[in-house]
Design a protein around this motif. Sequence first.
Motif, PDB file in Angstrom:
ATOM      1  N   SER A   2      -9.848  12.592  10.316  1.00 13.19           N
ATOM      2  CA  SER A   2      -9.211  11.875   9.209  1.00 13.19           C
ATOM      3  C   SER A   2      -8.397  12.846   8.379  1.00 13.19           C
ATOM      4  CB  SER A   2     -10.275  11.201   8.328  1.00 13.19           C
ATOM      5  OG  SER A   2     -11.020  10.258   9.078  1.00 13.19           O
TER       6      SER A   2
ATOM      7  N   ASP B 114      -7.304   3.789  12.152  1.00 15.14           N
ATOM      8  CA  ASP B 114      -6.252   3.162  11.364  1.00 15.14           C
ATOM      9  C   ASP B 114      -6.009   3.963  10.085  1.00 15.14           C
ATOM     10  OD1 ASP B 114      -7.758   2.012   8.962  1.00 15.14           O
ATOM     11  OD2 ASP B 114      -8.902   1.140  10.600  1.00 15.14           O
ATOM     12  N   TRP B 115      -4.981   3.537   9.347  1.00 15.54           N
ATOM     13  CA  TRP B 115      -4.587   4.207   8.111  1.00 15.54           C
ATOM     14  C   TRP B 115      -4.753   3.282   6.905  1.00 15.54           C
ATOM     15  CZ3 TRP B 115      -1.010   8.803   7.587  1.00 15.54           C
ATOM     16  CH2 TRP B 115      -1.050   9.628   8.710  1.00 15.54           C
ATOM     17  N   TYR B 116      -5.725   2.409   6.931  1.00 14.35           N
ATOM     18  CA  TYR B 116      -5.911   1.506   5.797  1.00 14.35           C
ATOM     19  C   TYR B 116      -6.432   2.240   4.559  1.00 14.35           C
ATOM     20  CZ  TYR B 116      -4.991  -2.845   8.299  1.00 14.35           C
ATOM     21  OH  TYR B 116      -4.379  -3.866   8.977  1.00 14.35           O
ATOM     22  N   GLU B 117      -7.437   3.065   4.728  1.00 15.27           N
ATOM     23  CA  GLU B 117      -8.054   3.761   3.595  1.00 15.27           C
ATOM     24  C   GLU B 117      -7.713   5.251   3.580  1.00 15.27           C
ATOM     25  OE1 GLU B 117      -9.561   2.127   1.324  1.00 15.27           O
ATOM     26  OE2 GLU B 117      -9.655   0.194   2.373  1.00 15.27           O
ATOM     27  N   GLN B 118      -7.329   5.808   4.739  1.00 16.27           N
ATOM     28  CA  GLN B 118      -7.024   7.224   4.862  1.00 16.27           C
ATOM     29  C   GLN B 118      -6.144   7.388   6.095  1.00 16.27           C
ATOM     30  OE1 GLN B 118     -10.451   6.147   5.778  1.00 16.27           O
ATOM     31  NE2 GLN B 118      -9.295   5.864   7.682  1.00 16.27           N
TER      32      GLN B 118
ATOM     33  N   SER C 214      -5.416   9.114   9.929  1.00 20.06           N
ATOM     34  CA  SER C 214      -6.194   9.452  11.108  1.00 20.06           C
ATOM     35  C   SER C 214      -5.249  10.038  12.139  1.00 20.06           C
ATOM     36  CB  SER C 214      -6.884   8.206  11.674  1.00 20.06           C
ATOM     37  OG  SER C 214      -7.620   8.517  12.848  1.00 20.06           O
TER      38      SER C 214
ATOM     39  N   GLU D  63       0.599   4.068  -1.370  1.00 20.23           N
ATOM     40  CA  GLU D  63      -0.069   5.370  -1.281  1.00 20.23           C
ATOM     41  C   GLU D  63      -0.210   5.816   0.176  1.00 20.23           C
ATOM     42  OE1 GLU D  63      -3.102   2.158  -0.991  1.00 20.23           O
ATOM     43  OE2 GLU D  63      -1.373   2.574  -2.289  1.00 20.23           O
ATOM     44  N   ILE D  64      -0.388   4.874   1.107  1.00 21.12           N
ATOM     45  CA  ILE D  64      -0.493   5.238   2.520  1.00 21.12           C
ATOM     46  C   ILE D  64       0.872   5.630   3.070  1.00 21.12           C
ATOM     47  CG2 ILE D  64      -1.067   4.401   4.827  1.00 21.12           C
ATOM     48  CD1 ILE D  64      -3.479   5.019   3.095  1.00 21.12           C
TER      49      ILE D  64
ATOM     50  N   HIS E 284      -9.229  -0.239  15.772  1.00 21.57           N
ATOM     51  CA  HIS E 284      -9.674   0.337  14.502  1.00 21.57           C
ATOM     52  C   HIS E 284     -11.124   0.826  14.578  1.00 21.57           C
ATOM     53  CE1 HIS E 284      -6.464  -2.216  12.134  1.00 21.57           C
ATOM     54  NE2 HIS E 284      -5.982  -1.648  13.222  1.00 21.57           N
TER      55      HIS E 284
ATOM     56  N   ARG F   1       0.853  -1.196   0.000  1.00 21.11           N
ATOM     57  CA  ARG F   1       0.000   0.000   0.000  1.00 21.11           C
ATOM     58  C   ARG F   1       0.890   1.248   0.000  1.00 21.11           C
ATOM     59  NH1 ARG F   1      -2.930   0.980   4.271  1.00 21.11           N
ATOM     60  NH2 ARG F   1      -1.655  -0.275   5.681  1.00 21.11           N
TER      61      ARG F   1
END
Length: 243
Positions: A242, A223-227, A229, A17-18, A202, A15
Amino acid sequence: MTTLLISDLHLDPARPEITRLFGEFVDGEARGADALYILGDLFEAWVGDDDPSETGAFVAERLAALAGSGVPVYFMHGNRDFLLGTGYAQRAGMTLLEDPTVIDLHGRRALLMHGDTLCTDDVAYQQFRAQTRDPAWQRQFLAQPLAARQAFAQQARAASQARQGELRDAGKMETITDVAPAAVDAAFHAHDVDLLIHGHTHRPAVHALDVDGHACTRVVLGDWYEQGSVLRVDATGVRLASL
C-alpha cells in the motif's frame, strides 16, 4: 529497474485526495520505473473521450509527462473505463493493451488481465459485459449526447450498488464476485504462464498455487479507494504494498 503495476484506482471528482495521491505517485516513484502498467478501472466511470472532466485532464497531463520522461505507460481496459479510446490514450501517452496480454516481466512470462472475465460465477455481470463490449453497442452509445451517457453511467452505478447489496444480504457476495478457481486454472493453461497479475476483485493478495503439479503465482492488485496500492516487480520477485 522496477516495473510498477496498478489497477482499480476508480478516480473520480468525488475523491480528489486519491487523484492527488495518484499524481504524486506518477511524478515520484513512477519516474524511476522501467514501465508502468495500469490494469483497468483507472476511472470510476468513462463515457467517452469527449468528457471534459478535470480529473481526466489532470490524469492525461501527468501520464503524458511520465511517458515523455522515458517511462512507457500501458493501459488495459477495466469494467468501468472500457470506453476509453485511442484519442484519450494518445493524449495521455498510453499504449493500449488487449485483455489478456502476456509480457516478459524481468525474464518471466506473465499474464496480465483486468480480472473480470475470471469471475465466471457472476452470470449477470458476464452477460452485461458481453453486451457492452459489442462494437455496435459502443458505437450507438457513443453517438448519444454526453449528458445522456453520463446519466446512463450513474444509473448503471446505482444498479451495481443495489445488486451488491442483494448479494451481501444473501451471503453470496464473497463467492459470486470473486474469481472462479476453474477460470484461473484455465487462464494459466491457455497462456502457458506461471504468473498471473490482475485486479478487479479488490482483494489484494499474492497467492501461491499448484496448477497440475506446477508452482504458479496469482497476484491480485489492490484498489485505491482508501489508499494507494502498487505491485513492484524486479529480478528478485514481486512485492505488493500500500502507499
